[in-house]
Design a protein around this motif. Structure first.
Motif, PDB file in Angstrom:
ATOM      1  N   HIS A  16       4.845   5.015   7.850  1.00 39.45           N
ATOM      2  CA  HIS A  16       5.919   4.809   6.873  1.00 39.45           C
ATOM      3  C   HIS A  16       6.336   6.119   6.204  1.00 39.45           C
ATOM      4  O   HIS A  16       7.511   6.300   5.880  1.00 39.45           O
ATOM      5  CB  HIS A  16       5.467   3.791   5.830  1.00 39.45           C
TER       6      HIS A  16
ATOM      7  N   PRO B 180       9.655  -1.531   6.266  1.00 35.32           N
ATOM      8  CA  PRO B 180       8.190  -1.556   6.077  1.00 35.32           C
ATOM      9  C   PRO B 180       7.488  -2.560   6.987  1.00 35.32           C
ATOM     10  O   PRO B 180       6.394  -2.292   7.490  1.00 35.32           O
ATOM     11  CB  PRO B 180       8.031  -1.931   4.598  1.00 35.32           C
TER      12      PRO B 180
ATOM     13  N   CYS C  74      10.026   7.064   6.010  1.00 32.56           N
ATOM     14  CA  CYS C  74      10.609   7.090   4.670  1.00 32.56           C
ATOM     15  C   CYS C  74      10.978   8.513   4.266  1.00 32.56           C
ATOM     16  O   CYS C  74      12.036   8.758   3.688  1.00 32.56           O
ATOM     17  CB  CYS C  74       9.617   6.486   3.670  1.00 32.56           C
TER      18      CYS C  74
ATOM     19  N   GLY D 227       7.648  -5.812   4.483  1.00 31.93           N
ATOM     20  CA  GLY D 227       6.284  -5.324   4.295  1.00 31.93           C
ATOM     21  C   GLY D 227       5.848  -5.511   2.858  1.00 31.93           C
ATOM     22  O   GLY D 227       6.325  -4.806   1.963  1.00 31.93           O
TER      23      GLY D 227
ATOM     24  N   ASN E  69      -2.867  -2.506  -0.558  1.00 24.79           N
ATOM     25  CA  ASN E  69      -2.336  -1.142  -0.632  1.00 24.79           C
ATOM     26  C   ASN E  69      -3.355  -0.157  -1.185  1.00 24.79           C
ATOM     27  O   ASN E  69      -3.018   0.980  -1.502  1.00 24.79           O
ATOM     28  CB  ASN E  69      -1.034  -1.089  -1.439  1.00 24.79           C
TER      29      ASN E  69
ATOM     30  N   ASP F 256       6.893  -1.080  10.327  1.00 28.20           N
ATOM     31  CA  ASP F 256       5.801  -0.099  10.349  1.00 28.20           C
ATOM     32  C   ASP F 256       4.430  -0.759  10.227  1.00 28.20           C
ATOM     33  O   ASP F 256       3.435  -0.252  10.760  1.00 28.20           O
ATOM     34  CB  ASP F 256       6.009   0.919   9.225  1.00 28.20           C
TER      35      ASP F 256
ATOM     36  N   ALA G 136       6.827   4.894  -0.411  1.00 35.67           N
ATOM     37  CA  ALA G 136       5.778   5.287   0.546  1.00 35.67           C
ATOM     38  C   ALA G 136       4.678   6.096  -0.121  1.00 35.67           C
ATOM     39  O   ALA G 136       3.854   6.705   0.559  1.00 35.67           O
ATOM     40  CB  ALA G 136       6.361   6.062   1.732  1.00 35.67           C
TER      41      ALA G 136
END
Length: 473
Positions: free
Chosen positions: A291, A105, A295, A148, A202, A108, A446
């Motif tokens: 990601h 992560p 992923c 990440g 997020n 990315d 993800a």
């Protein structure tokens, strides 16, 4: 080119000492503990692989900051070829470890940050991009890795961050020399085994939610940073079971943790976004598209390769490999595997420069989200086939230790053998159990399928389809 040896890497994570709690106890020795040692072995092996000429250009890349050859884990994507190599890197590590590569992560996020800070500097006159370039040079100079730190706990999903500030990492103080952050991130794969945590939001944010709009680099194990490891059936198995009962013993199950940021100070030169809520959606979207390509279509492809092989071996060992429905299971599993890998490749090959003029490349949004969406659905389908092939032993298998019990053990060996030994059968059943534990992680990692559908609904343009249909009306 600076590449640490596995042993040199190990020395870099001894200080500062990581405060990691697993099952209510502080881990004293990372390399000796049965759970944390598996994470370190993954990272050590990755450093070893990067030195291997066979992986040159896949696990290594050219730095956009210095022009040096560096680990691809700390490089950014400057072309569709870089995106394609990133897909190959994820597949390579998945097939090598059978679990997460713990700098994934963070890798990315770097490209998403490079693109977003370039955009902010151009439009706002900030110096975030130059800060990021200086930070990347530090990573290159020390051959360091980043995790990440993305997923906030989020608490009550019907509420906004301002209604429950403790459910999101936020800035609690701004000082002349930096900021102080508080909160936690969850589902953090092997985070403590990296050197820095790249913290980003997020969720997209609104005006008034500036305290939650931050992107920064926090040293792993730094003051105020604590970790609480996951605890599940596999964790208990590693702690208590006979080693023969533990599948994928060297590298283990994907080990995650909660990172607690307890009023952690971050100097300004490690802050790459602070309060600019209008740029958060772009940052999160760029990261998500990269990601999800990896992923979904890269890592899960490698995992499926292992599962398909296990299904085939088990069918041969049980004498069912020629049964029509078993052959259908294996054929459909390979088809599903190839579809999600094709989506990842298409996402990479159809990537584009974003923002225009920046020189940074992001995967095609439709194919990237298709890769993740389909991998979640196909993984469950393949595991359904796998359970049918393995049979009830996927749940009822006794321990390897039972094969050593006087009198009983020899009888078990006789009764449980097929075209394979009883021990082989039990070990295969254990590995099936491990992959069953991956199902929720595959679904949610993800972002769960509804997140991909949100991106796809926004990205898919039905107008060309309608115009085509009109030709035939």
């Amino acid at each position: 080119m600076v590449l640490l040896s596995p042993e040199e890497y190990l020395e870099t994570v001894k200080k500062p000492k990581r405060m990691i709690y697993i099952n209510g106890e502080l881990v004293e020795d990372l390399l000796e503990h049965p759970v944390t040692s598996s994470v370190l072995k993954v990272m050590m092996r990755s450093y070893e692989m990067e030195k291997d000429p066979a992986y040159k250009g896949v696990l290594t890349a050219k730095s956009f900051v210095t022009g040096r050859e560096v680990s691809r884990s700390i490089s950014v994507h400057r072309s569709t070829d870089d995106l394609c190599k990133r897909v190959e890197m994820g597949l390579t590590y998945a097939r090598e470890f059978g679990t997460c590569y713990y700098a994934c992560p963070g890798c990315d996020i770097l490209t998403a940050l490079a693109a977003t800070t370039w955009e902010m500097d151009k439009e706002l006159g900030t110096d975030y991009h130059s800060r990021l370039k200086a930070f990347i040079k530090e990573l290159e100079d020390g051959d360091l890795r980043c995790s990440g730190a993305v997923t906030d706990p989020r608490g009550d999903r019907s509420l906004r961050p301002l209604d429950q500030p403790d459910a999101f990492v936020r800035v609690v103080e701004k000082r002349s020399d930096g900021i102080v952050i508080r909160g936690c991130k969850v589902h953090q794969s092997g985070a403590w085994a990296n050197h820095y945590h790249l913290v980003i939001p997020n969720v997209a944010l609104r005006e008034g939610e500036e305290q939650f709009a931050l992107a920064c680099a926090v040293p792993a194990g730094g003051k105020g940073v604590k970790y609480v490891g996951q605890f599940n059936l596999y964790t208990a198995m590693r702690l208590k079971a006979d080693p023969g009962d533990v599948p994928n013993l060297p590298y283990g199950f994907r080990e995650t943790c909660v990172i607690i940021f307890d009023d952690v100070f971050v100097p300004w030169d490690r802050v790459f976004l602070c309060g600019e809520v209008n740029y958060v959606a772009g940052l999160v979207t760029r990261f998500a598209n990269i990601h999800r390509m990896i992923c979904g279509g890269s890592c899960k492809t490698g995992f499926m390769d292992i599962i398909i092989g296990l299904m085939a071996l088990t069918a041969e060992g049980l004498g069912t490999s020629r049964a029509r429905h078993i052959r259908n299971y294996l054929t459909k599993a390979v088809i599903m595997r190839n579809i999600i890998y094709a989506c990842a490749r298409m996402a990479a090959e159809n990537g584009r420069e974003d923002p225009e003029g920046s020189g940074f490349y992001i995967p095609d949004v439709i194919y990237a989200n298709m890769a993740k969406l389909l991998s979640a659905e196909y993984f469950y389908e393949i595991m359904k086939y796998a359970c049918d092939i393995c049979g009830g032993m996927v749940v009822t298998a006794p321990s390897i230790r039972d094969l050593q019990v006087p009198d009983v053990g020899e009888k078990l060996k006789n009764y449980l053998k097929a075209r394979m030994t009883a021990e082989e059968r039990l070990k295969m059943a254990r590995l099936f159990q491990l992959w069953l534990l991956h199902c929720p992680a595959t679904w949610h990692g993800a972002g769960p399928p509804e997140y991909e559908m949100v991106f796809l609904r926004r990205a898919i343009d039905l107008e060309p389809f309608k115009q085509l249909a009109k030709k035939f009306i």
